[in-house]
Design an enzyme around this catalytic site. Structure first.
Site, mmCIF file in Angstrom:
data_model
loop_
_atom_site.group_PDB
_atom_site.id
_atom_site.type_symbol
_atom_site.label_atom_id
_atom_site.label_comp_id
_atom_site.label_asym_id
_atom_site.label_seq_id
_atom_site.Cartn_x
_atom_site.Cartn_y
_atom_site.Cartn_z
ATOM 1 C CG ASP A 62 -1.869 1.138 1.291
ATOM 2 O OD1 ASP A 62 -1.676 2.112 0.535
ATOM 3 O OD2 ASP A 62 -2.835 1.065 2.065
ATOM 4 C CE1 TYR A 154 -5.025 10.778 -11.524
ATOM 5 C CE2 TYR A 154 -5.359 12.441 -13.230
ATOM 6 C CZ TYR A 154 -4.795 11.247 -12.813
ATOM 7 O OH TYR A 154 -4.000 10.523 -13.675
ATOM 8 C CE LYS A 158 -1.511 11.326 -11.440
ATOM 9 N NZ LYS A 158 -0.537 10.242 -11.278
#
Lengths: 250, 132
Positions: A62, A154, A158
């Protein structure tokens, strides 16, 4: 066989771009370790498909958990004398409009996408510094620079990876460790399938080259960045997006 | 360094020359890591990592090369190390050549006091049986 005798670690290698990366580096002679989160069967299938089980090793991990990550890296370094290439590919999406986005969807994405990059870079860079060099390649996204409805989490993760990449590159350059990121556009993977299904030709219409990338095309550019041909490249975010980031309409 | 365990001296010379990419012949007890051998901040970490690996020891952060101390407002003001900071530094690195440094005690000059001999001193103490 550009990567013969090289040791490569790919995070999130059991599907999509990760699997293409694993296969590419195995084909080019590297010993490849890849992590997967939960699907042991899927990871075993990736190993089987390469046809070179002595050269590829699947490790459950993980990436959000620092201890898990350090354990994986320690295990690899017990068997190998170097760790030459790290590719931080593991990533998730939890799309949804910001006004209704749950805290959990925010933190899951940040901890996996950005936290994973942080933990692996931290665990590996010490080895790369003392071995006198290495290559780190982070998989970012074109969305980091473009913005995208429903992807605040997201895009933020990024964008942070891009900033992280530039600064780490500056810190490690004198030790011959290069750090770059690759920013794919729309790639034919399961992760992008919902968007492709929902918007189909509308998305293609915004891509100057007119189609989606295959995962293997992303792997080709990563392999270049990991090779000695890219010796003089560091701290760069390389878009592999069919021209999507040009924001032009055909 | 001739009074020290030759194994320590030999290994330190190899480590420094590899970490800083300098010829081993240039690594002497009095070589300043920064002024003479061109070390940058990341090189200090590289040296610590290599020392830990070679001598199989753990070097706590800041024990060999104090770093946190230099960002503490109590000890440093406008790039100059204050008396309290100097006291702390001298406690941490008693064997450094303080006389020269005290003429102009700035952060910019601090690198000059980190010498190869200082590392050997540190290791000799750390590896001494009583300290194990």
């Amino acid at each position: 066989m550009r990567f013969k005798s090289k040791v490569v670690l790919v995070t999130g290698g059991s599907r999509g771009i990760g699997t293409a990366l694993v296969r590419r580096f195995v084909e080019e002679g590297a010993r490849v370790y890849f992590t997967y989160l939960s699907s042991k069967a899927q990871a075993a299938e990736v190993v089987r498909l390469t046809g070179k089980p002595h050269q590829i090793f699947a490790l459950a991990c993980d990436v959000r958990k620092k201890k898990d990550v350090q354990k994986i890296v320690d295990e690899i370094l017990e068997k190998e004398s170097s760790l030459d290439i790290l590719i931080n590919n593991a990533g998730i999406i939890r799309d949804g409009l910001f006004l209704t986005m749950s805290d959990e969807d925010w933190s899951d994405v940040m901890e996996t996408n950005l936290g994973g990059v942080y933990h692996f870079c931290k665990a590996v860079s010490k080895q790369m510094v003392t071995q006198g060099g290495g290559k780190i390649i982070n998989i970012s996204s074109v969305i980091a620079e473009l913005g995208s409805c429903g992807q605040v989490n997201y895009a933020a993760s990024k964008g942070a990876i891009n900033a992280f990449t530039r600064s780490l590159a500056a810190e490690l350059a004198s030790k011959k460790v290069t750090v770059n990121a690759l920013a794919p556009g729309m790639v034919n993977t399961r992760m992008s399938s919902a968007a492709r299904a929902a918007f189909g030709d509308k998305i293609k219409d915004r891509i100057p080259l007119g189609d989606f990338a295959e995962p293997e095309e992303i792997a080709s550019v990563v392999a270049f960045l990991a090779s000695e041909d890219a010796r003089y490249i560091t701290g760069q975010i390389i878009a592999v997006d069919g021209g999507l980031s040009l924001l032009c309409r055909r | 360094m001739q009074n020290y365990n030759p194994e320590i001296v030999k290994n330190v010379k190899v480590i420094i020359s590899q970490a800083l990419k300098v010829d081993e012949s240039k690594v002497t007890p009095h070589s300043s890591l920064v002024k003479d051998l061109g070390a940058e901040s990341i090189d200090f970490l590289d040296i610590v990592f290599r020392l830990e690996k070679t001598f199989k020891i753990k070097i706590p952060k800041g024990e060999l090369f104090p770093e946190k101390l230099l960002t503490d407002a109590r000890f440093v003001k406008e790039g100059k190390i204050m008396p309290a900071g100097l006291e702390e530094l001298q406690k941490k690195i008693p064997d450094a050549d303080w006389a020269e440094f005290l003429k102009n005690p700035t952060i910019a000059n601090l690198g000059d006091i980190f010498t190869v001999g200082m590392i050997v001193d540190y290791l000799s103490e750390k590896l001494a049986p009583a300290n194990k």
